[in-house]
Design a protein around this motif. Structure first.
Motif: not given
Length: 198
Positions: A121-122, A124, A163
């Motif tokens: 996630r960090e 993307r 996602a």
């Protein structure tokens, strides 16, 4: 290989700890370890640790060409699964392949599949998956692939794509790596292909 400022490395040539860092311990990647297309549904009973160990064995074996890792500097920021389609028995049962591939011989070792992207996630929305797609094309070419297929989702057709569903990549991302759409088995899923050699 390098693209978009990211360094793309065969998983065989890096530490498995870096692959583990990308997959993490939560969410779908940590429960699949890119084994979904490799294990028939009737055999899908392995624990997360067993799935991780299978991937570790696959990336340790250079002949499998199991995947690539993207780095931003020394930090692993993404993964993609790229290998001969013949290594992926569950693809044989998938409608998108059955109804959309222009390459019906699923045992042809020259047809490769780009099936999965994992980006924590960090990391993307920075172009990691696009860099991996471009790197996958070069990796496949260097290892004898004639064709690479992808089975992309089209967020322009399917509103509010979770996602978790984007692990297959998007139509625009594949197009940016030189793939062309060759079939649309469902409104939101497209078979993307790039021809490397005839």
């Amino acid at each position: 290989m390098s693209d978009e400022g990211f360094r793309i490395v065969s998983a065989h040539d890096t530490l498995f700890a870096d692959v583990e860092a990308v997959f993490g311990t939560r969410g779908d990647p940590a429960h699949c370890w890119c084994q979904w297309y490799k294990i028939p549904g009737s055999e899908w009973r392995l624990t997360d640790d067993e799935l991780r160990d299978r991937l570790a064995e696959q990336v340790a074996e250079p002949a499998t060409n199991a995947g690539l890792v993207a780095y931003d500097g020394q930090t692993p920021v993404g993964w993609c699964a790229i290998e001969p389609r013949s290594h992926l028995p569950r693809l044989r049962t998938k409608r998108i392949v059955r109804d959309g591939s222009r390459r019906p011989d699923l045992d042809d070792p020259g047809v490769w599949a780009l099936t999965c992207f994992v980006v924590p996630r960090e990391h993307r929305r920075r172009g990691v998956a696009a860099a991996l797609a471009a790197g996958a094309v070069e990796h496949a070419r260097a290892n004898g692939a004639r064709i690479v297929e992808g089975y992309a989702i089209d967020p322009a057709v399917r509103a509010k794509v979770p996602a978790a569903d984007l692990f297959v990549g998007t139509v625009s991302m594949f197009a940016g790596a030189g793939f062309v759409e060759v079939a649309r088995p469902t409104p939101a899923r497209a078979v993307m292909e790039i021809v490397l050699a005839e």
